[in-house]
Enzyme design. Structure first.
Site, PDB file in Angstrom:
ATOM      1  N   HIS A   1      14.841  -2.597 -15.429  1.00 23.84           N
ATOM      2  CA  HIS A   1      15.471  -2.273 -14.224  1.00 23.84           C
ATOM      3  C   HIS A   1      17.058  -2.324 -14.716  1.00 23.84           C
ATOM      4  CE1 HIS A   1      16.524  -1.272 -10.247  1.00 23.84           C
ATOM      5  NE2 HIS A   1      15.248  -0.884  -9.820  1.00 23.84           N
TER       6      HIS A   1
ATOM      7  N   GLU B   1      17.175   3.148 -15.989  1.00 23.28           N
ATOM      8  CA  GLU B   1      15.765   2.318 -16.260  1.00 23.28           C
ATOM      9  C   GLU B   1      14.896   3.115 -17.077  1.00 23.28           C
ATOM     10  OE1 GLU B   1      14.290   1.321 -12.047  1.00 23.28           O
ATOM     11  OE2 GLU B   1      16.163   1.464 -11.694  1.00 23.28           O
TER      12      GLU B   1
HETATM   13  O1  TA6 Z   1      14.553   1.948  -9.449  1.00 24.06           O
HETATM   14  C1  TA6 Z   1      14.793   2.260  -8.151  1.00 24.06           C
HETATM   15  C2  TA6 Z   1      14.365   1.356  -7.153  1.00 24.06           C
HETATM   16  O2  TA6 Z   1      12.890   1.374  -7.158  1.00 24.06           O
HETATM   17  C3  TA6 Z   1      14.813   1.789  -5.632  1.00 24.06           C
HETATM   18  O3  TA6 Z   1      13.867   2.469  -4.922  1.00 24.06           O
HETATM   19  C4  TA6 Z   1      15.331   0.624  -5.011  1.00 24.06           C
HETATM   20  O4  TA6 Z   1      14.658  -0.204  -4.130  1.00 24.06           O
HETATM   21  C5  TA6 Z   1      15.546  -0.419  -6.335  1.00 24.06           C
HETATM   22  O5  TA6 Z   1      14.645  -0.110  -7.269  1.00 24.06           O
HETATM   23  C6  TA6 Z   1      15.806  -1.863  -6.129  1.00 24.06           C
HETATM   24  O6  TA6 Z   1      14.583  -2.397  -5.864  1.00 24.06           O
HETATM   25  P1  TA6 Z   1      14.507  -4.056  -5.255  1.00 24.06           P
HETATM   26  O7  TA6 Z   1      13.123  -4.240  -4.757  1.00 24.06           O
HETATM   27  O8  TA6 Z   1      15.287  -4.754  -6.473  1.00 24.06           O
HETATM   28  O9  TA6 Z   1      15.485  -4.045  -4.074  1.00 24.06           O
END
Ligand code: TA6
Length: 288
Positions: free
Chosen positions: A154, A257
């Protein structure tokens, strides 16, 4: 080399053999938190974003760098916790050389309380010539029954301003629009940012190109093994609701990502493994 890093937490610091880059990996979550490239005459340039409001208090995941989503990406799996638990855990440092390291996370009673499977994860980071960085994630089924997982690296990339950033390479693809809750097709030459973007592209090609017009910088994102790609920026209102991001810092990053998400989960039989690889290269606009 191990040393105390941001938040006072233990980190591994790497330096490329040709001196072209450094990288930092927090042991917490095996989170890559810095990738800094030094050009011929330029000062070191940080290419990853870590929120100035990030909380370095395990088990909380670090807001920025490259948290590892496992055994599920988002809500694509059986766990209640979005993105799984790997980013919340202390990994063991397995090997450290000057320009590479590997960290491992093995299932234990705590992981099995959340997800009843036996596994070993290995995350490796290597600095390559000319400032490039390679990262891999290997998942091994160490149990005696099959399991399935979704996953992602991520990665939060630093940009001068999100309005000057774009992601090229996704035209024509289907994506699940997490903000809208529906499937869509991308017909734009590049993903640009004028509001919240939260897209899980299905079957993304390699490489993808992150362009930052503000800095004249390009990051090439090469992937293998990961079928999908996700592009995310929360924009103002959502960021304001996230205590470790806040109303001011969301303009400074774009997440690109590499993922195994909407294309479907990976199934591993006992003893079987899967590996996904990412290679990042810093380029200059007009030269890539
Ligand atoms: O990858 C995008 C995502 O899934 C979004 O939907 C957003 O919520 C982000 O990741 C961050 O997630 P987190 O659980 O780290 O707040």
């Amino acid at each position: 080399m191990m040393q105390a890093g941001a938040g006072g937490l233990p980190t591994v610091v790497l330096r490329a053999a040709d001196g072209s880059a450094t990288a930092t990996v927090h042991q917490h979550g095996a989170t890559l938190t810095s990738w800094a490239v030094s050009g011929a005459e330029k000062e070191e340039e940080e290419l990853l974003f870590v929120s100035p409001l990030a909380v370095f208090a395990p088990p909380k995941a670090i807001r920025g760098g490259a948290p590892i989503c496992f055994p599920q990406f988002g809500s694509l799996g059986p766990l209640k916790a979005q993105h799984g638990f790997a980013r919340n855990m202390e990994w063991a440092v397995d090997e450290v050389a000057g320009d590479s390291c590997s960290l491992v996370l093995c299932s234990d009673a705590a992981t099995r309380a959340e997800w009843p499977h036996h596994f070993k994860l290995t995350m490796q980071v290597s600095l390559l010539p000319n400032g490039a960085l390679q990262q891999s994630l290997r998942v091994l089924n160490t149990g005696d029954s099959p399991f399935e997982f979704t996953t992602a690296l991520h990665t939060y990339f630093r940009v001068s301003d999100v309005s000057k950033a774009s992601v090229v390479g996704l035209k024509g693809l289907s994506y699940f629009d997490n903000a809208a809750g529906s499937l869509a097709t991308d017909d734009a030459d590049a993903v640009t940012f004028t509001g919240e973007v939260d897209r899980a592209y299905i079957g993304a090609p390699s490489p993808l190109k992150l362009v930052d017009l503000g800095r004249g910088a390009v990051v090439m994102v090469h992937k293998e093994g990961f079928q999908d790609a996700v592009v995310w920026n929360p924009w103002e209102a959502k960021a304001a609701g996230m205590a470790d991001l806040g109303p001011e810092h969301w303009r400074g990053f774009v997440c690109v990502e590499v993922a195994q998400a909407r294309s479907g989960a990976v199934t591993l039989a006992p003893g079987q493994d899967w590996e996904g690889r990412l290679r990042l290269e810093r380029d200059t606009l007009g030269e890539s």
